[in-house]
Design an enzyme around this catalytic site. Structure first.
Site, PDB file in Angstrom:
ATOM      1  N   ASP A 109       6.185  89.553  30.183  1.00 50.96           N
ATOM      2  CA  ASP A 109       7.511  89.871  30.676  1.00 50.96           C
ATOM      3  C   ASP A 109       7.600  90.917  31.781  1.00 50.96           C
ATOM      4  O   ASP A 109       6.654  91.682  31.790  1.00 50.96           O
ATOM      5  CB  ASP A 109       8.413  90.360  29.417  1.00 50.96           C
ATOM      6  N   HIS A 112      15.082  88.170  25.590  1.00 45.69           N
ATOM      7  CA  HIS A 112      13.958  87.641  26.170  1.00 45.69           C
ATOM      8  C   HIS A 112      13.085  86.921  25.129  1.00 45.69           C
ATOM      9  O   HIS A 112      12.183  86.002  25.597  1.00 45.69           O
ATOM     10  CB  HIS A 112      12.995  89.070  26.603  1.00 45.69           C
TER      11      HIS A 112
END
Ligand code: UDP
Length: 483
Positions: A125, A20
């Site tokens: 996120d 990520h």
């Protein structure tokens, strides 16, 4: 200063795992290159990854800067060992639950930064579901970043919604994912445990909240490009009715060798040595084997991989991460007797972290054995490579279906089971067969040619007039005028 006069300022808040953090570094560089004031929020031990990847780069328009701000990671409060600020550093998979708990505790410090800096927008996120509410408190839009493809977003939504695995009599009987275009087949064994087992813990709760907060968010940012998966991009936007901007492949913003090498962790091989090795090989002759930042295999599985690679008689680069449960990490008992001597000059083993994009983009590399993490998959596509798919966990089994069933640029190694960390047991013969299939012969050439076509498109979409370039600018424009 009134909000109209304030400079447009984007806050990026990535999840603390390399899969990520790496695309968000790229995203930060991309926004900054468009002249947008960009700040990444992370924790102290994760900050160096970003500072390395976003160090000022010179572009035609001058210098670009990405700011990095840190907040304390509540390891202790969540019952994690000190210094554990990244999913990769969990002592055992069981600590995932504590990690989920820690993520919830980040809301307050993030809100303090939102108050202080008053950014115009927050891209957070999916693992921070509370970010939608946090942004709303400050009257700014929250966008979600999942780090995966439209295909996987659509497929996982259908599996979650219709639960087709419930009607199957066995774990291995294939079902067609209901309502998803393309007659995509998978099995119950390949569905993540948190969808099919009735477990209530911090992690399963987090996954449910993530879904709700996505629906309530302003929209999502996707590391993909429209031409790669138009049917599923349309499905996500039109059938599921979500607002989405595709701005990938993000890895393509790394143009020179240095930029391609500085992604994620410190590399375990000198980049020049790696390039020298590759330069001595013929075009499309080397297979690159790497399973991302999280997947770990048992010693016996590593031995099978070694034997399978040797049996192909092909040249290879193999990135090896050892299991954490090994008593003696220094021991080399995961390699068959005399393997490295026999493979001298033919096979390069990288113990630790490889400069993956640098390797994939080299002309000598002709195929990729991947665990189907989305970044790796898209990097493989952007490099025009056929792939052996070896999904392990997370959403990797969906990405595998995109590669093998939709794009038809890869073959599965034959592992069948979603597991939390250790890979399934795949025998050397299966590895040899799959690797040979993507490297040699007519079928390999067909897959390579399809993948090269996609790579060419990928390079076009990020240039002026391309679909990802267009969406990036449309997103910036919409967010700027939102205030
Ligand atoms: N990566 C790398 N060197 C390595 C292993 C991984 O540069 O030795 C990078 C890879 O290029 C990708 C990311 O780490 O950008 C891994 O993300 P992915 O989504 O493929 O898998 P995950 O690590 O999340 O399972």
């Amino acid at each position: 200063m009134s909000s109209e006069n304030r400079e447009f300022h984007i806050f990026l808040f990535p999840f603390m795992a390399y899969g990520h953090m790496i695309p968000v570094s790229d995203m930060a560089n991309l926004f900054a290159a468009q002249g947008v004031k960009t700040t990444i929020i992370t924790t102290p031990l994760n900050a160096p990854t970003f500072s390395k990847a976003t160090r000022s780069r010179k572009t035609n328009s001058g210098r670009i800067e990405v700011q990095i701000k840190t907040i304390k990671f509540p390891s202790q409060e969540a019952g994690l060992p000190e210094g554990c600020e990244n999913l990769e550093s969990l002592p055992t998979p069981e600590f995932a639950n504590n990690f989920s708990k820690a993520l919830g505790l980040l809301q307050e410090p993030l809100e303090r930064l939102l108050l202080e800096d008053q950014p115009s927008c927050l891209v957070a996120d999916m693992f921070f579901p509370w970010a939608t509410d946090a942004a709303a408190k400050f009257g700014i839009p929250r966008l979600v970043f999942h780090g995966t493809s439209f295909f996987t977003l659509a497929a996982s939504d259908c599996v979650r919604r219709y639960q087709p695995f419930k009607n199957m009599s066995s774990d291995s009987e294939p079902f067609v994912i209901p309502n998803l275009p393309g007659e995509i087949k998978m099995t119950r064994a390949q569905v993540p445990y948190f969808l099919k087992e009735n477990i209530e813990n911090d992690f399963t709760q987090l996954m449910k909240q993530a879904h709700d907060s996505e629906v309530g968010s302003y929209g999502i940012v996707v590391n993909s490009f429209y031409e790669l998966e138009p049917v599923y991009a349309d499905y996500y936007r039109k059938i599921l009715g979500r607002k989405a901007w595709h701005i990938g492949p993000l890895s393509l913003c790394n143009r020179d060798n240095e930029e391609k090498s500085y992604r994620g962790k410190e590399v375990s091989i000198d980049e020049h040595e790696c390039l020298k090795w590759l330069n001595s090989k013929k075009p499309n002759s080397v297979v690159y084997v790497c399973f991302g930042s999280m997947a770990r295999f048992s010693n016996s599985q590593l031995k099978e991989i070694a034997a399978g690679l040797e049996a192909t008689r092909l040249e290879f680069i193999w990135v090896v991460r050892r299991g954490k449960n090994d008593d003696d990490v220094g021991k080399e008992d995961w390699l068959p007797e005399g393997f490295e001597e026999r493979m001298e000059g033919k096979g390069l083993i990288i113990r630790g972290w490889a400069p993956q994009v640098l390797i994939l983009d080299h002309g000598a590399v002709g195929g990729f054995v991947t665990h189907c993490g989305w970044n790796s998959t898209l990097e493989g596509i952007a490099a025009g490579l056929p792939m052996v798919t070896w999904p392990v966990s997370a959403e990797q089994f969906y990405n595998d279906k995109l590669v093998t069933q939709v794009l038809k640029i890869g073959v599965g190694v034959g592992d069948q089971k979603w597991v939390r960390v250790e890979g399934d047991s795949v025998k050397r013969e299966a590895i040899e067969k799959a690797v040979t299939q993507i490297m040699v012969g007519e079928e390999a050439e067909e897959m390579r040619s399809r993948s090269k076509g996609l790579a060419e498109q990928a390079r076009g979409v990020i240039e002026k007039g391309g679909s990802s370039h267009f969406d990036l600018n449309a997103l910036i424009e919409e967010l700027s005028s939102h205030r």
